[in-house]
Design a protein around this motif. Structure first.
Motif, PDB file in Angstrom:
ATOM      1  N   HIS A   1      10.202   3.369  -4.288  1.00  0.00           N
ATOM      2  CA  HIS A   1      10.683   3.802  -5.050  1.00  0.00           C
ATOM      3  C   HIS A   1       9.247   4.730  -5.934  1.00  0.00           C
ATOM      4  N   PRO A   2      10.062   5.951  -5.869  1.00  0.00           N
ATOM      5  CA  PRO A   2       8.559   6.366  -7.022  1.00  0.00           C
ATOM      6  C   PRO A   2       8.631   6.611  -8.286  1.00  0.00           C
ATOM      7  N   PHE A   3       8.624   5.535  -8.440  1.00  0.00           N
ATOM      8  CA  PHE A   3       9.150   5.099 -10.376  1.00  0.00           C
ATOM      9  C   PHE A   3       8.322   3.864 -11.154  1.00  0.00           C
ATOM     10  N   GLY A   4       7.101   4.662 -10.698  1.00  0.00           N
ATOM     11  CA  GLY A   4       5.988   3.186 -11.233  1.00  0.00           C
ATOM     12  C   GLY A   4       5.037   4.046 -12.397  1.00  0.00           C
ATOM     13  N   ARG A   5       4.571   3.375 -12.991  1.00  0.00           N
ATOM     14  CA  ARG A   5       3.719   3.332 -14.501  1.00  0.00           C
ATOM     15  C   ARG A   5       3.666   4.452 -14.620  1.00  0.00           C
ATOM     16  N   GLY A   6       2.660   5.515 -13.631  1.00  0.00           N
ATOM     17  CA  GLY A   6       1.695   6.159 -13.977  1.00  0.00           C
ATOM     18  C   GLY A   6       2.831   7.700 -13.642  1.00  0.00           C
ATOM     19  N   THR A   7       4.255   7.507 -13.156  1.00  0.00           N
ATOM     20  CA  THR A   7       5.129   8.185 -13.031  1.00  0.00           C
ATOM     21  C   THR A   7       5.957   8.924 -14.466  1.00  0.00           C
ATOM     22  N   LEU A   8       6.574   7.576 -15.148  1.00  0.00           N
ATOM     23  CA  LEU A   8       6.588   7.386 -15.983  1.00  0.00           C
ATOM     24  C   LEU A   8       5.849   7.780 -17.677  1.00  0.00           C
ATOM     25  N   LEU A   9       4.632   7.235 -17.156  1.00  0.00           N
ATOM     26  CA  LEU A   9       4.079   7.776 -18.511  1.00  0.00           C
ATOM     27  C   LEU A   9       3.515   9.262 -18.022  1.00  0.00           C
TER      28      LEU A   9
ATOM     29  N   ALA B   1       0.951  -1.184   0.160  1.00  0.00           N
ATOM     30  CA  ALA B   1       0.107   0.046   0.048  1.00  0.00           C
ATOM     31  C   ALA B   1       0.816   1.038   0.009  1.00  0.00           C
ATOM     32  N   ALA B   2       2.306   1.717   0.872  1.00  0.00           N
ATOM     33  CA  ALA B   2       2.547   2.048   0.979  1.00  0.00           C
ATOM     34  C   ALA B   2       3.352   2.738  -0.801  1.00  0.00           C
ATOM     35  N   LYS B   3       3.566   1.679  -1.019  1.00  0.00           N
ATOM     36  CA  LYS B   3       4.599   1.379  -3.049  1.00  0.00           C
ATOM     37  C   LYS B   3       3.671   2.182  -3.511  1.00  0.00           C
ATOM     38  N   ARG B   4       2.373   1.668  -3.491  1.00  0.00           N
ATOM     39  CA  ARG B   4       0.807   2.489  -4.574  1.00  0.00           C
ATOM     40  C   ARG B   4       0.971   3.423  -4.322  1.00  0.00           C
ATOM     41  N   LEU B   5       0.959   4.040  -2.701  1.00  0.00           N
ATOM     42  CA  LEU B   5       0.154   5.539  -2.158  1.00  0.00           C
ATOM     43  C   LEU B   5       1.736   6.255  -2.881  1.00  0.00           C
ATOM     44  N   TYR B   6       3.170   6.079  -3.039  1.00  0.00           N
ATOM     45  CA  TYR B   6       4.191   6.689  -3.397  1.00  0.00           C
ATOM     46  C   TYR B   6       3.944   7.258  -5.075  1.00  0.00           C
ATOM     47  N   GLN B   7       4.495   5.736  -5.292  1.00  0.00           N
ATOM     48  CA  GLN B   7       4.045   5.905  -6.605  1.00  0.00           C
ATOM     49  C   GLN B   7       2.989   6.753  -7.522  1.00  0.00           C
ATOM     50  N   THR B   8       1.391   6.151  -7.044  1.00  0.00           N
ATOM     51  CA  THR B   8       0.729   7.397  -7.814  1.00  0.00           C
ATOM     52  C   THR B   8       1.271   8.841  -7.917  1.00  0.00           C
ATOM     53  N   ALA B   9       1.301   8.830  -5.937  1.00  0.00           N
ATOM     54  CA  ALA B   9       1.299  10.432  -6.262  1.00  0.00           C
ATOM     55  C   ALA B   9       2.006  11.281  -6.047  1.00  0.00           C
ATOM     56  N   THR B  10       3.287  10.800  -6.957  1.00  0.00           N
ATOM     57  CA  THR B  10       4.436  11.168  -7.118  1.00  0.00           C
ATOM     58  C   THR B  10       4.053  11.001  -8.757  1.00  0.00           C
ATOM     59  N   GLY B  11       3.749  10.266  -9.436  1.00  0.00           N
ATOM     60  CA  GLY B  11       2.865  10.312 -11.130  1.00  0.00           C
ATOM     61  C   GLY B  11       1.545  11.670 -10.997  1.00  0.00           C
ATOM     62  N   TRP B  12       1.529  11.402 -10.065  1.00  0.00           N
ATOM     63  CA  TRP B  12       0.092  12.947 -10.132  1.00  0.00           C
ATOM     64  C   TRP B  12       0.885  14.371 -10.084  1.00  0.00           C
ATOM     65  N   LEU B  13       1.553  14.122  -9.129  1.00  0.00           N
ATOM     66  CA  LEU B  13       3.410  15.227  -8.886  1.00  0.00           C
ATOM     67  C   LEU B  13       3.619  15.662 -10.441  1.00  0.00           C
ATOM     68  N   VAL B  14       4.891  14.536 -11.428  1.00  0.00           N
ATOM     69  CA  VAL B  14       4.502  15.209 -12.312  1.00  0.00           C
ATOM     70  C   VAL B  14       3.683  15.989 -13.467  1.00  0.00           C
TER      71      VAL B  14
END
Length: 476
Positions: A422-430, A295-308
């Protein structure tokens, strides 16, 4: 996010009014005074902006709700007392601060001193406002922060400073008047924040009695966690504000005004980062305290994708239109174009790492967090002292950019090593690829903006699934 955009936008508008109404030297003094005010207010909070989210979230997640009252009593009274002490210190030190930052402009020192003393009166209100709203976020309630801090305070600041700017059309513009207009909104906001905190606390109140030993244990654990964060919070604020003071002291008030105006877009991006961080913080604390790393990973990566998704277009557009952007603030500010380019490039890196500093703190690594921030502060002060006398505002921009690199890559490595997050999920890269594909061309061909905006909007819509944008439709 909407509240953060509004607050950032009003901050830019306030900067524009001040830059237009005051000359470059008095505008530089105003920015130096508000930087000192924010630094002192950050010191007064004693790191509770993290502790009063982490501990209430942890106590609820582990079924110890009855200790919430003890937690709040451990955190809030010391802030009240310390903020009053610092307000007195700032009042007494105002002539020295003014002399240090306006030594090359002696005709400004008197008004600068008065402006600093006006702001000193509001230091306790600023600290208490932030602490009370932190408590409401610890209860997973974002509305008080958005409505009171982002909307009401920012809106009142714009109205008050705007009124001072209009009055300056018929009378000589006064730095102390602008300082009072900028700080006065903290008075109504702190009263409303107190009511919001009381309501949040009473809603989750557990009437079970607590023993003296339990209260002492909560207080001890609270400050063991929070104390390193208190120093780190001040160092973090120093990273954002001390550069303005150093430019004023080493380069003069006019270069300080150019630097403050040139870097004002950074505040908008910081508000976006802060808005997302504050929303994610209590949930992330709960997930990490119960060992739910997925859950922590999902939160971190999703929020980073939104921020980018939100901030990278801003950075690229600022790079593309830096001279036009600076010309809005008046003659003489176009010299800040290199400042804009350096800071925008650094913000691309910083936002790509997401709210890594907060993730490290919510994992309980506040000592590591403190070390990182102090290292970054040493980098920025060292580069500033070396480069500002030679390059002025550009030297300060290079110093801040170096600190951003250190303060993001160090915690990024520590978070990954200790939690495998780490923040580099699919949403962040897209999000990054979409922003570069649409707005990268604008940097080379500014006229491409008319195509970039609709193309970006269409891309966001098509990628709404991988970007998890459906979450914005859900009601908590």
């Amino acid at each position: 996010m909407a509240g953060s955009v509004l607050a950032g936008g009003t901050g830019i508008a306030v900067t524009w009014i001040v830059a237009r109404a005051l000359g470059p030297e008095e505008a530089g003094a105003f920015f130096a005074a508000t930087a000192a005010f924010v630094l002192v207010g950050g010191l007064a909070k004693l790191g509770t902006a993290t502790g009063l989210v982490y501990w209430p979230a942890r106590l609820r997640a582990t079924g110890q709700d009855r200790l919430l009252g003890a937690c709040l009593r451990a955190g809030i009274p010391p802030v009240v007392v310390f903020s009053l002490v610092l307000a007195v210190v700032m009042w007494l030190a105002a002539p020295w601060i003014a002399q240090l930052t306006a030594g090359e402009s002696p005709h400004v020192i008197g008004r600068h001193t008065t402006g600093l003393r006006v702001l000193a009166v509001f230091v306790p209100l600023q600290a208490l406002t932030d602490v009370l709203l932190t408590v409401t976020r610890g209860y997973r309630s974002m509305r008080p922060t958005v409505l009171l801090d982002r909307v009401l305070r920012s809106g009142l600041q714009l109205l008050a400073v705007g009124a001072a700017g209009v009055a300056a059309m018929w009378a000589t513009a006064s730095l102390p008047v602008f300082a009072l207009a900028w700080a006065a909104p903290y008075l109504p906001v702190v009263v409303l924040a107190a009511f919001a905190t009381r309501r949040a606390y009473r809603t989750g109140l557990d009437p079970s009695a607590t023993t003296r030993s339990e209260r002492r244990r909560v207080s001890r654990d609270f400050w063991v966690f929070t104390a390193p964060r208190a120093v780190a919070a001040v160092a973090q604020l120093a990273l954002q504000r001390v550069d303005v003071l150093l430019v004023a002291a080493l380069g003069g008030l006019a270069p300080a005004a150019v630097y403050a105006v040139g870097g004002r877009f950074v505040v908008l991006i910081q508000f976006a980062n802060q808005g997302l961080s504050q929303s994610v913080q209590p949930r992330l604390a709960e997930a990490l305290s119960t060992g739910d790393h997925a859950a922590a990973k999902r939160l971190y990566q999703t929020a980073t994708g939104w921020l980018v998704l939100v901030t990278w277009p801003i950075c690229l557009l600022v790079i593309a239109f830096a001279p036009r952007y600076l010309a809005l603030f008046g003659e003489g500010y176009a010299a800040g174009a290199p400042v804009v380019l350096v800071l925008a490039a650094a913000m691309l890196l910083a936002t790509g790492c997401g709210m890594v500093d907060m993730v490290l703190a919510m994992a309980g690594r506040t000592s590591a967090n403190l070390g990182n921030v102090l290292t970054a502060l040493v980098v920025t002060i060292g580069l500033d002292v070396l480069l500002i006398p030679r390059w002025g505002a550009l030297g300060a921009a290079i110093g801040l950019a170096g600190a951003m690199v250190v303060n993001n890559l160090l915690p990024l490595a520590q978070v990954y090593r200790s939690t495998r997050l780490h923040p580099f999920g699919r949403g962040t890269l897209l999000g990054a690829l979409l922003a570069v594909a649409c707005f990268g061309f604008v940097v080379v061909f500014p006229a491409a903006l008319v195509v970039a905006v609709p193309a970006y909007a269409a891309g966001v819509w098509l990628l709404r699934g991988p970007l998890t944008l459906g979450a914005f439709r859900r009601k908590s």
